[in-house]
Design an enzyme around this catalytic site. Structure first.
Site, PDB file in Angstrom:
ATOM      1  N   GLU A 221       0.792  -1.229   0.000  1.00 40.53           N
ATOM      2  CA  GLU A 221       0.000   0.000   0.000  1.00 40.53           C
ATOM      3  C   GLU A 221       0.829   1.288   0.000  1.00 40.53           C
ATOM      4  OE1 GLU A 221      -3.203   0.081   2.807  1.00 40.53           O
ATOM      5  OE2 GLU A 221      -4.196  -1.653   1.891  1.00 40.53           O
ATOM      6  N   GLU A 323      -5.997  -8.192   0.118  1.00 39.90           N
ATOM      7  CA  GLU A 323      -6.679  -7.747   1.336  1.00 39.90           C
ATOM      8  C   GLU A 323      -8.126  -7.422   0.993  1.00 39.90           C
ATOM      9  OE1 GLU A 323      -4.974  -4.678   3.733  1.00 39.90           O
ATOM     10  OE2 GLU A 323      -2.907  -5.420   3.506  1.00 39.90           O
TER      11      GLU A 323
END
Length: 401
Positions: A221, A323
């Site tokens: 991320e 995720e």
């Protein structure tokens, strides 16, 4: 052992390496000969080990308190508060108990075939600036232990550089520190991350416990849509490929046994990850999908099911939705209409809808396996116990027809 010693040792242990996709490249089997990918038609079905090696206090507040971390917000802050020796003891006790061999067996019994292991760069302790950075020490033995259990069980393992030097995003405990700004996007921090990737590549190809690690994620991320993301694509991503591959080439690793090198896919918002990479052999991509934070989707049961059924995650290939969860926006999560205990059918259907879409790609890894939230929307283990996720993934029905 240093990275150069590891490289020198690679050739002698080349047979330990395992290609990333068992069904097509190399069979992964448990110690009793079972292939966990057969029932999923080669798709990844996995869970993240959230808060195992990078603790996010919101996931396990009582555990955080029992470790003596109090109201600190990150590992860096807890170690600074406790002092190095006391913190090492507290974190080692946590590492030894948060995810156990029984957890791995439970995952396998539910039809899961993959774990994603988030770690920080401080796992390689000589990369830490001892005068200004404060992280727990001694984690590598525990990473090896869990990966050994997973390898014995026939699970596939994604190793994820979740916390990058300087922090790849500000004020977020998943980087290991609540940094005021994203300090990762400069050459000297890239170099520290590259040294970590070289070191981890050497470990994966030489240490038996890591034999089922087939994918190495180079950063989790990163920031989106700005000059820092551009710098990462131009400078860090190509060098990550070059350094990992040089390590493998120098060690005599067969190309079929190379690691897949994983980056966030274009849908994440950091630009085209392939932009400056010449050789994409065994590249892989990570897509994170949380409707909780997608303000473009109407907040209703029907809308969430419809969105997930039609969700097209077709970007880079191969993509793993690394995720996702069953969490909903903060302002409705406690209301009766969204209470998991009285809306089990909805959450079960929404889980199946997401699986339906994500398995159009290479598969999925749920966030997370375990939490202390009394909320099955974030914990796979709790969701199974609550009847939201079936014990047998093969029993899932397509909710989208």
């Amino acid at each position: 052992m240093g990275v150069f010693s590891k490289v020198a040792a690679l050739g002698a242990f080349a047979s330990l390496a395992t290609a990333w996709l068992p069904e097509t490249n190399k069979q992964i089997q448990s110690s009793d000969g079972k292939n966990l990918f057969s029932s999923s038609s080669g798709k990844i079905r996995g869970v993240n080990l959230g808060s195992q090696f990078i603790f996010e206090p919101w996931i396990g507040e009582s555990e955080w308190q029992s470790m003596g971390c109090g109201d600190t917000g990150s590992e860096f802050d807890c170690v600074s508060s406790l002092g190095q020796d006391a913190a090492n003891s507290a974190f080692q006790k946590h590492w030894d108990s948060w995810t156990t061999k029984d957890d791995i067996s439970e995952m396998v019994s539910y039809g899961l075939n993959t774990i994603r292991v988030p770690v920080g760069y401080w796992l390689r302790e000589d990369l830490v600036y001892s005068d200004s950075e404060h992280f727990p020490q001694g984690g590598l033995d525990y990473v090896k232990k869990i990966c050994g259990w997973a390898s014995d069980a026939g699970m596939y393992i994604i190793m994820d550089l979740h916390g990058a030097p300087g922090a790849q995003t500000p004020s977020n405990a998943f980087t290991g520190q609540l940094a005021p700004g994203p300090g990762f996007y400069v050459d000297y921090q890239y170099e520290r991350a590259l040294k970590f990737l070289e070191w981890m590549t050497g470990l994966i190809h030489t240490v038996d416990e890591f034999r089922n690690v087939g994918m190495l994620e180079v950063v989790n991320e990163p920031v989106q849509d700005d000059d820092k993301a551009s710098s990462m694509r131009e400078n860090y991503y190509p060098k990550a490929f070059d350094r990992i591959r040089a390590n493998e080439t120098n060690g005599g690793i067969d190309k079929n046994d190379y690691l897949h090198i994983k980056m966030m896919d274009e849908l994440w918002g950091s630009g085209d990850p392939n932009e400056h990479i010449d050789d994409l052999y065994y590249a892989a991509y990570d897509d994170h999908r949380y409707l909780k934070w997608d303000t473009s989707v109407d907040v209703s049961h029907d809308s969430y099911i419809s969105e997930s059924c039609s969700d097209n995650r077709d970007s880079n290939t191969p993509t793993i939705v690394g995720e996702w969860s069953l969490a909903v926006p903060d302002d409705v999560e406690s209301s009766s209409d969204w209470d998991p205990s009285s809306n089990t059918d909805f959450y079960a259907k929404w889980f199946a809808a997401q699986v339906h879409s994500y398995e159009k790609q290479q598969g999925w890894v749920f966030w997370t396996w375990k939490a202390q939230l009394d909320d099955p929307r974030w914990s796979y283990q709790d969701a199974v116990k609550a009847g939201v996720i079936p014990k047998d993934l093969g029993s899932l029905q397509d909710p989208c027809n």
